[in-house]
Scaffold this active site. Structure first.
Site, PDB file in Angstrom:
ATOM      1  N   GLY A  72       5.519  -6.806  -3.148  1.00  0.00           N
ATOM      2  CA  GLY A  72       4.792  -6.826  -4.425  1.00  0.00           C
ATOM      3  C   GLY A  72       5.021  -5.600  -5.282  1.00  0.00           C
ATOM      4  N   GLY A  73       4.729  -4.427  -4.748  1.00  0.00           N
ATOM      5  CA  GLY A  73       4.895  -3.197  -5.512  1.00  0.00           C
ATOM      6  C   GLY A  73       6.359  -2.810  -5.648  1.00  0.00           C
ATOM      7  N   SER A 128      -2.934   1.652  -5.827  1.00  0.00           N
ATOM      8  CA  SER A 128      -3.220   0.270  -5.439  1.00  0.00           C
ATOM      9  C   SER A 128      -4.543   0.135  -4.686  1.00  0.00           C
ATOM     10  CB  SER A 128      -2.075  -0.274  -4.576  1.00  0.00           C
ATOM     11  OG  SER A 128      -1.836   0.570  -3.472  1.00  0.00           O
ATOM     12  N   ILE A 144       1.438 -10.699  -9.224  1.00  0.00           N
ATOM     13  CA  ILE A 144       2.600 -11.503  -8.859  1.00  0.00           C
ATOM     14  C   ILE A 144       2.393 -12.035  -7.443  1.00  0.00           C
ATOM     15  CG2 ILE A 144       5.098 -11.533  -8.570  1.00  0.00           C
ATOM     16  CD1 ILE A 144       4.378  -8.879 -10.682  1.00  0.00           C
ATOM     17  N   GLY A 201       0.774  -1.234   0.000  1.00  0.00           N
ATOM     18  CA  GLY A 201       0.000   0.000   0.000  1.00  0.00           C
ATOM     19  C   GLY A 201       0.810   1.291   0.000  1.00  0.00           C
ATOM     20  N   HIS A 202       2.094   1.232  -0.387  1.00  0.00           N
ATOM     21  CA  HIS A 202       2.923   2.449  -0.320  1.00  0.00           C
ATOM     22  C   HIS A 202       2.890   3.301  -1.579  1.00  0.00           C
ATOM     23  CE1 HIS A 202       4.310   0.417   3.216  1.00  0.00           C
ATOM     24  NE2 HIS A 202       5.048   1.444   3.562  1.00  0.00           N
ATOM     25  N   ASN A 216       8.869   3.890  -8.969  1.00  0.00           N
ATOM     26  CA  ASN A 216       8.447   3.664  -7.586  1.00  0.00           C
ATOM     27  C   ASN A 216       8.227   4.964  -6.810  1.00  0.00           C
ATOM     28  OD1 ASN A 216       7.891   0.994  -7.260  1.00  0.00           O
ATOM     29  ND2 ASN A 216       9.870   0.424  -6.407  1.00  0.00           N
ATOM     30  N   TYR A 217       8.699   6.083  -7.372  1.00  0.00           N
ATOM     31  CA  TYR A 217       8.335   7.382  -6.784  1.00  0.00           C
ATOM     32  C   TYR A 217       7.162   7.922  -7.590  1.00  0.00           C
ATOM     33  CZ  TYR A 217      12.692   7.292  -4.110  1.00  0.00           C
ATOM     34  OH  TYR A 217      13.706   6.962  -3.245  1.00  0.00           O
TER      35      TYR A 217
HETATM   36  C1  LIG Z   1       7.521   5.491   3.418  1.00  0.00           C
HETATM   37  C2  LIG Z   1       7.975   5.016   2.069  1.00  0.00           C
HETATM   38  C3  LIG Z   1       9.319   4.676   1.891  1.00  0.00           C
HETATM   39  C4  LIG Z   1       9.770   4.203   0.656  1.00  0.00           C
HETATM   40  N1  LIG Z   1      11.080   3.878   0.506  1.00  0.00           N
HETATM   41  C5  LIG Z   1      11.521   3.380  -0.674  1.00  0.00           C
HETATM   42  C6  LIG Z   1      12.871   2.977  -0.877  1.00  0.00           C
HETATM   43  O1  LIG Z   1      13.686   3.054   0.037  1.00  0.00           O
HETATM   44  N2  LIG Z   1      13.227   2.497  -2.088  1.00  0.00           N
HETATM   45  C7  LIG Z   1      12.333   2.384  -3.117  1.00  0.00           C
HETATM   46  O2  LIG Z   1      12.690   1.897  -4.184  1.00  0.00           O
HETATM   47  N3  LIG Z   1      11.056   2.773  -2.964  1.00  0.00           N
HETATM   48  C8  LIG Z   1      10.639   3.255  -1.776  1.00  0.00           C
HETATM   49  N4  LIG Z   1       9.320   3.623  -1.645  1.00  0.00           N
HETATM   50  C9  LIG Z   1       8.427   3.467  -2.793  1.00  0.00           C
HETATM   51  C10 LIG Z   1       7.938   2.031  -2.886  1.00  0.00           C
HETATM   52  O3  LIG Z   1       8.959   1.177  -3.347  1.00  0.00           O
HETATM   53  C11 LIG Z   1       6.782   1.931  -3.874  1.00  0.00           C
HETATM   54  O4  LIG Z   1       5.724   2.735  -3.446  1.00  0.00           O
HETATM   55  C12 LIG Z   1       6.315   0.494  -4.033  1.00  0.00           C
HETATM   56  O5  LIG Z   1       5.550   0.373  -5.213  1.00  0.00           O
HETATM   57  C13 LIG Z   1       5.522   0.064  -2.843  1.00  0.00           C
HETATM   58  O6  LIG Z   1       5.177  -1.280  -2.871  1.00  0.00           O
HETATM   59  P1  LIG Z   1       3.889  -1.731  -2.028  1.00  0.00           P
HETATM   60  O7  LIG Z   1       3.648  -3.155  -2.290  1.00  0.00           O
HETATM   61  O8  LIG Z   1       4.057  -1.289  -0.609  1.00  0.00           O
HETATM   62  O9  LIG Z   1       2.791  -0.784  -2.656  1.00  0.00           O
HETATM   63  P2  LIG Z   1       1.342  -0.969  -3.296  1.00  0.00           P
HETATM   64  O10 LIG Z   1       0.723   0.377  -3.123  1.00  0.00           O
HETATM   65  O11 LIG Z   1       0.643  -2.130  -2.702  1.00  0.00           O
HETATM   66  O12 LIG Z   1       1.641  -1.253  -4.812  1.00  0.00           O
HETATM   67  C14 LIG Z   1       2.312  -0.346  -5.666  1.00  0.00           C
HETATM   68  C15 LIG Z   1       1.938  -0.637  -7.118  1.00  0.00           C
HETATM   69  O13 LIG Z   1       2.235  -1.991  -7.456  1.00  0.00           O
HETATM   70  C16 LIG Z   1       1.037  -2.717  -7.774  1.00  0.00           C
HETATM   71  N5  LIG Z   1       1.146  -4.014  -7.104  1.00  0.00           N
HETATM   72  C17 LIG Z   1       1.301  -4.228  -5.773  1.00  0.00           C
HETATM   73  N6  LIG Z   1       1.427  -5.529  -5.529  1.00  0.00           N
HETATM   74  C18 LIG Z   1       1.346  -6.168  -6.708  1.00  0.00           C
HETATM   75  C19 LIG Z   1       1.413  -7.548  -7.086  1.00  0.00           C
HETATM   76  N7  LIG Z   1       1.588  -8.500  -6.171  1.00  0.00           N
HETATM   77  N8  LIG Z   1       1.278  -7.873  -8.385  1.00  0.00           N
HETATM   78  C20 LIG Z   1       1.108  -6.904  -9.308  1.00  0.00           C
HETATM   79  N9  LIG Z   1       1.040  -5.591  -9.014  1.00  0.00           N
HETATM   80  C21 LIG Z   1       1.162  -5.222  -7.723  1.00  0.00           C
HETATM   81  C22 LIG Z   1      -0.086  -1.878  -7.224  1.00  0.00           C
HETATM   82  O14 LIG Z   1      -1.297  -2.115  -7.892  1.00  0.00           O
HETATM   83  C23 LIG Z   1       0.445  -0.479  -7.411  1.00  0.00           C
HETATM   84  O15 LIG Z   1       0.282  -0.082  -8.751  1.00  0.00           O
HETATM   85  C24 LIG Z   1       8.851   4.088  -0.422  1.00  0.00           C
HETATM   86  C25 LIG Z   1       7.517   4.448  -0.238  1.00  0.00           C
HETATM   87  C26 LIG Z   1       7.074   4.912   0.992  1.00  0.00           C
HETATM   88  C27 LIG Z   1       5.634   5.298   1.187  1.00  0.00           C
END
Ligand SMILES: Cc1cc2nc3c(=O)[nH]c(=O)nc-3n(C[C@H](O)[C@H](O)[C@H](O)COP(=O)(O)OP(=O)(O)OC[C@H]3O[C@@H](n4cnc5c(N)ncnc54)[C@H](O)[C@@H]3O)c2cc1C
Ligand SMILES: *[C@@H]1O[C@H](CO)[C@@H](O)[C@H](O)[C@H]1NC(C)=O
Ligand SMILES: *[C@@H]1O[C@H](CO)[C@@H](O)[C@H](O)[C@H]1NC(C)=O
Ligand SMILES: *[C@@H]1O[C@H](CO)[C@@H](O)[C@H](O)[C@H]1NC(C)=O
Ligand SMILES: *[C@@H]1O[C@H](CO)[C@@H](O)[C@H](O)[C@H]1NC(C)=O
Length: 526
Positions: free
Chosen positions: A180-181, A118, A239, A111-112, A472-473
């Site tokens: 995942g993300g 997402s 994934i 959820g980040h 990812n940003y």
């Molecule tokens: C506090 C904070 C710190 C961070 N620090 C870093 C860092 O140090 N380095 C870095 O690279 N990034 C960093 N990020 C960014 C982070 O890597 C991305 O936001 C990443 O996409 C988050 O993954 P998530 O699963 O938590 O997010 P989600 O919001 O769950 O998913 C992000 C995206 O991927 C899709 N998705 C998620 N899971 C899947 C799956 N299983 N299959 C297919 N699609 C999927 C979602 O639909 C959405 O489009 C940070 C973000 C935050 C909020």
């Protein structure tokens, strides 16, 4: 506040109101639920995984993985329901049924997502939430691990350290981020100069495609396996899990976290850092943060904060620093030797002495309102340039810049090896970060406007044509799709992927020709 029953009822009515002009959400929801029940396997009942808006846990489940309060307001569109998959077959049923009844899905792991993609959509949608799928299996003899998408980075680092103090994984520094993300978007952390990105260390994966099948690297083929390593989640499938290659770290690493204001020579420090940082020993990573601050007499000034991880002992680190960034005048007492897992806690801002179990917590210290943007720098910046940047930062005040050095392993990997194209020649990446605590549109607009203003002021120093950006940003300002035409996709696609965008479109066209998996910045079909 959110758990009171009156606000649930309110939200339920506003939901019906928002969607009724478009589609009868009730009947779609009913046919979707019927489909789920009829397609799911009796030995893995799906009923317990479903949260409808009339369930008292609906909002708590929705909100527990919202990591940006901008997308947790009464007017934020809510899903018709949430499927919290507990078994791979639940993911398959959700995909098959959503496709059958014509519902859009949003996939959430941690959820980040900085733009909430997402868990928010402007069209009727459901959330496929993967937080229950979080198994991690570390195998030290083969130096590999299988990680399910709903696992967090903190859980992964903890599981590795539990088995070995000589192994690690080059992922992000925030422990609550979801695999995942993060993996699918090309995540990185402080081991990037030595080992590259997460996606440079992935060996296999399991994915549910638009036809509901589960494929692995061999059965999905190299094109799709290439695409999901950096081409972004939400375009190609769901994934389920990843096989990663662990990397080696010494038993003792060294960290520091120091700051210098302009009057203490910060401008020289920044100038030296950006001249040499991409060329230094790949065991060294120094993140540089520039922000507005107050001087001794209360006047506005600029402050540089440097946070470092060095894969080696303090003596060697001191030698490198004195030789290459002498103006920092780094003191030995400012450096701390520790194990890699302790450095993970240090970088995540836990208090000294915190036990590694803290990495297992899924609660964040605070969930603010966020806006992020990104840039890449390929040319050195002059001293006058740095002075101009200070001025711009002090001008907008609310927005900080985080500079992450490249070079090392990043320069050795070809631009086309994965969809992530920002490789050789990149000196550093910039993150624009704005965090705030006050609710309301007015505050949000002011913060977002400040980010855009600083982004504008930085344009002479960063890449252009395309102005490269880090997926990812996630930043909706770099473009978004309404009809998923190639023209629309190119606008953000070339910034995130450069020439790799075309190959991503080819893969997408092959594996999901009906564009079932989509969001505002997904890959379009041809
Ligand atoms: C506090 C904070 C710190 C961070 N620090 C870093 C860092 O140090 N380095 C870095 O690279 N990034 C960093 N990020 C960014 C982070 O890597 C991305 O936001 C990443 O996409 C988050 O993954 P998530 O699963 O938590 O997010 P989600 O919001 O769950 O998913 C992000 C995206 O991927 C899709 N998705 C998620 N899971 C899947 C799956 N299983 N299959 C297919 N699609 C999927 C979602 O639909 C959405 O489009 C940070 C973000 C935050 C909020
Ligand atoms: C809410 O949904 C969960 C998961 O489907 C279920 O276990 C629970 O019984 C439901 N609660 C109510 C009050 O309906
Ligand atoms: C809750 O919603 C589900 C799905 O729409 C429906 O089947 C169920 O009857 C509802 N329960 C209550 C108590 O309203
Ligand atoms: C943590 O505390 C110990 C004991 O007081 C000290 O020796 C060590 O240097 C501290 N580490 C950091 C990173 O502050
Ligand atoms: C898609 O939208 C763009 C503008 O955003 C427009 O130029 C284009 O014609 C649209 N394409 C289709 C197929 O509707």
């Amino acid at each position: 506040m959110w758990s009171s029953s009156s606000s649930i009822i309110l939200t339920f009515f506003s939901l019906t109101f928002i969607f009724s002009p478009l589609v009868s959400s009730d009947s779609v929801q009913q046919s979707f639920l019927q489909c789920l029940t009829s397609t799911s396997q009796p030995q893995f009942p799906i009923s317990d995984a479903i949260f409808t808006p009339n369930n008292s846990s609906f909002l708590p489940v929705l909100n527990s993985y919202i990591r940006n309060l901008r997308f947790q307001t009464p007017t934020t569109p809510k899903p018709l329901l949430i499927v919290t998959a507990k078994h791979y077959s639940h993911v398959q049923s959700t995909v098959v049924c959503a496709k059958r009844v014509g519902l859009q899905i949003r996939i959430r792991s941690g959820g980040h997502d900085f733009e909430g993609l997402s868990y928010v959509s402007q069209q009727p949608f459901i959330i496929l939430d993967l937080f229950n799928l979080r198994a991690i299996n570390v195998d030290i003899p083969t130096q590999t691990a299988w990680v399910e998408s709903g696992a967090t980075l903190g859980e992964l680092y903890y599981a590795i350290a539990k088995k070995s103090n000589l192994h690690a994984f080059p992922g992000g520094v925030c422990p609550t981020v979801g695999a995942g993300g993060h993996f699918s978007g090309g995540g990185y952390g402080n081991l990037l100069r030595k080992y590259g990105l997460t996606v440079d260390n992935i060996l296999d994966a399991q994915i549910v495609t638009a036809d509901g099948k589960i494929l692995n690297r061999q059965t999905m083929g190299e094109d799709l396996f290439w695409a999901i390593r950096g081409g972004g989640g939400g375009s190609f499938g769901v994934i389920l899990s990843w096989k990663i290659s662990l990397v080696q770290v010494p038993s003792t690493v060294t960290v520091f976290d120091v700051d210098r204001k302009i009057e203490d020579g910060a401008t020289d420090v920044v100038f030296e850092w950006q001249q040499v940082m991409d060329k230094l020993d790949e065991n060294l990573f120094i993140r540089l943060m520039l922000h507005s601050s107050k001087g001794k007499s209360g006047q506005k000034t600029g402050k540089a904060t440097l946070v470092s991880l060095f894969l080696g002992p303090v003596e060697k680190l001191m030698e490198i620093m004195n030789q290459n960034i002498p103006s920092l005048k780094l003191q030995r007492e400012e450096c701390f030797e520790m194990s890699w897992i302790q450095s993970v806690l240090f970088w995540a801002n836990f208090a000294n002495g915190t036990a590694p179990e803290a990495l297992l917590s899924r609660k964040m210290a605070s969930t603010p309102y966020l806006k992020r943007k990104s840039d890449y720098v390929r040319e050195p910046i002059s001293r006058e340039g740095i002075e101009g940047i200070w001025k711009a930062i002090m001008d907008v005040e609310k927005v900080g810049l985080t500079w992450n050095p490249y070079g090392g392993r990043m320069s050795e990997i070809s631009e086309t090896a994965t969809p992530f194209p920002h490789r050789a020649g990149v000196k550093f990446k910039i993150q624009y970060s704005s965090n705030w605590k006050e609710a309301g549109d007015e505050e949000a607009e002011e913060e977002i406007e400040s980010s855009r203003k600083l982004y504008e002021a930085m344009s002479p120093y960063v890449t252009n044509n395309p102005r490269e950006a880090f997926l990812n940003y996630r930043d909706i300002d770099v473009g978004s799709s309404r009809n998923w035409s190639l023209e629309e996709g190119k606008v953000y696609g070339e910034k995130y992927f450069k020439g790799n965008f075309e190959r991503l479109v080819d893969v997408k066209t092959k594996v999901d020709p009906q564009n079932f998996f989509r969001n505002e910045q997904s890959i379009p079909t041809r």
